[in-house]
Design a protein around this motif. Structure first.
Motif, short mmCIF file in Angstrom:
data_model
loop_
_atom_site.label_atom_id
_atom_site.label_comp_id
_atom_site.label_asym_id
_atom_site.label_seq_id
_atom_site.Cartn_x
_atom_site.Cartn_y
_atom_site.Cartn_z
N UNK A 94 -8.75 8.11 0.94
CA UNK A 94 -8.31 6.35 1.02
C UNK A 94 -6.78 6.57 1.69
N UNK A 95 -6.36 7.63 0.97
CA UNK A 95 -5.12 8.15 0.24
C UNK A 95 -4.36 8.24 1.54
N UNK A 96 -4.77 9.10 2.46
CA UNK A 96 -5.01 9.58 4.18
C UNK A 96 -4.96 7.83 4.26
N UNK A 97 -5.65 7.31 4.85
CA UNK A 97 -6.58 6.72 5.96
C UNK A 97 -5.56 5.85 5.38
N UNK A 98 -4.78 5.12 4.19
CA UNK A 98 -4.10 3.63 4.16
C UNK A 98 -2.72 4.29 4.59
N UNK A 99 -2.27 5.91 4.40
CA UNK A 99 -0.73 5.52 4.62
C UNK A 99 -1.33 6.20 6.67
N UNK A 100 -2.23 6.63 7.22
CA UNK A 100 -2.09 6.41 8.84
C UNK A 100 -2.28 4.97 9.26
N UNK A 101 -2.23 4.43 8.62
CA UNK A 101 -2.67 3.49 9.12
C UNK A 101 -0.96 2.12 9.03
N UNK A 102 0.01 2.47 7.91
CA UNK A 102 1.03 2.36 8.40
C UNK A 102 1.62 1.28 8.97
N UNK A 114 5.36 13.16 5.93
CA UNK A 114 5.88 14.43 4.58
C UNK A 114 4.50 14.18 3.76
N UNK A 115 4.44 12.63 3.34
CA UNK A 115 3.07 12.78 2.62
C UNK A 115 1.96 12.57 3.30
N UNK A 116 1.84 12.53 5.06
CA UNK A 116 0.27 13.40 5.55
C UNK A 116 0.58 14.22 5.29
N UNK A 117 0.94 15.73 5.45
CA UNK A 117 0.77 16.96 5.64
C UNK A 117 0.61 17.16 3.95
N UNK A 118 1.02 16.84 2.73
CA UNK A 118 0.72 16.92 1.46
C UNK A 118 -0.44 16.37 1.04
N UNK A 155 0.62 -1.25 -0.01
CA UNK A 155 0.10 0.31 -0.11
C UNK A 155 0.67 1.41 -0.05
N UNK A 156 2.15 1.17 0.50
CA UNK A 156 2.68 2.37 1.12
C UNK A 156 3.59 3.02 -0.59
N UNK A 157 3.88 2.11 -1.50
CA UNK A 157 3.62 2.43 -2.65
C UNK A 157 3.23 3.30 -3.60
N UNK A 158 2.05 2.90 -2.80
CA UNK A 158 0.47 2.68 -4.24
C UNK A 158 -0.15 4.36 -3.72
N UNK A 159 0.63 4.16 -2.27
CA UNK A 159 0.39 5.93 -1.95
C UNK A 159 1.35 6.38 -1.95
N UNK A 160 2.50 6.60 -2.17
CA UNK A 160 3.50 7.05 -2.69
C UNK A 160 3.52 7.11 -4.77
N UNK A 161 3.17 6.57 -4.84
CA UNK A 161 2.61 6.82 -6.45
C UNK A 161 1.50 7.36 -7.15
N UNK A 162 0.48 7.14 -5.64
CA UNK A 162 -0.78 8.67 -6.37
C UNK A 162 0.00 9.94 -5.90
N UNK A 163 1.02 10.16 -5.14
CA UNK A 163 1.24 11.94 -3.98
C UNK A 163 2.03 11.78 -5.47
N UNK A 164 3.38 10.49 -6.37
CA UNK A 164 3.92 11.52 -7.02
C UNK A 164 2.86 12.03 -8.55
N UNK A 165 2.27 11.28 -8.81
CA UNK A 165 1.29 11.46 -10.01
C UNK A 165 -0.18 12.66 -9.43
#
Length: 116
Positions: free
Chosen positions: A108-116, A68-72, A1-11
């Motif tokens: 969805x990305x926030x929830x996924x990242x917050x639960x990492x 940093x991803x969560x803030x963004x 999930x971490x890679x998916x959220x990172x990809x979402x942030x970058x995209x």
């Protein structure tokens, strides 16, 4: 999930940068329905969001801290909720739908990242 959220942030960071590059090229800064101060501050906020999403995506994708991803992503959530107002006022449905989809994906990305 971490890679998916990172990809979402970058995209999203890349697409936001592209969107604003096109908008500026098409005269968004000098439109009569926006004051210079309004658009300047909006561009500053959008640029900060792009920067934090890009850094957050890189750090998160490399297995680093999620903060940093969560803030963004939080900044992105604010902008995808606030930005459609301009398009609602102009009766432009397509961008409003796009922002609604982005809001759902961002939550969805926030929830996924917050639960990492």
């Amino acid at each position: 999930m971490q890679v998916a959220v990172a990809s979402y942030c970058l995209a999203v960071a890349a697409l936001m940068g592209l969107w604003w590059g096109v908008e500026i090229r098409n005269g968004a800064v000098s439109r009569p329905d926006r004051s210079r101060g309004e658009i300047a501050l909006h561009l500053a906020a959008e640029s900060a969001t792009v920067l934090l999403l890009a850094i957050g995506g890189i750090v998160l994708g490399g297995g680093g801290s999620r903060w940093v991803a969560l803030v963004g992503l939080g900044m992105l959530l604010y902008t995808v909720i606030q930005s459609p107002g301009y398009f609602v006022a102009r009766h432009e449905l397509a961008p409003v739908v796009m922002f609604a989809v982005l809001a759902l994906l961002t939550i969805g990305a926030i929830v996924a990242t917050a639960t990492l």
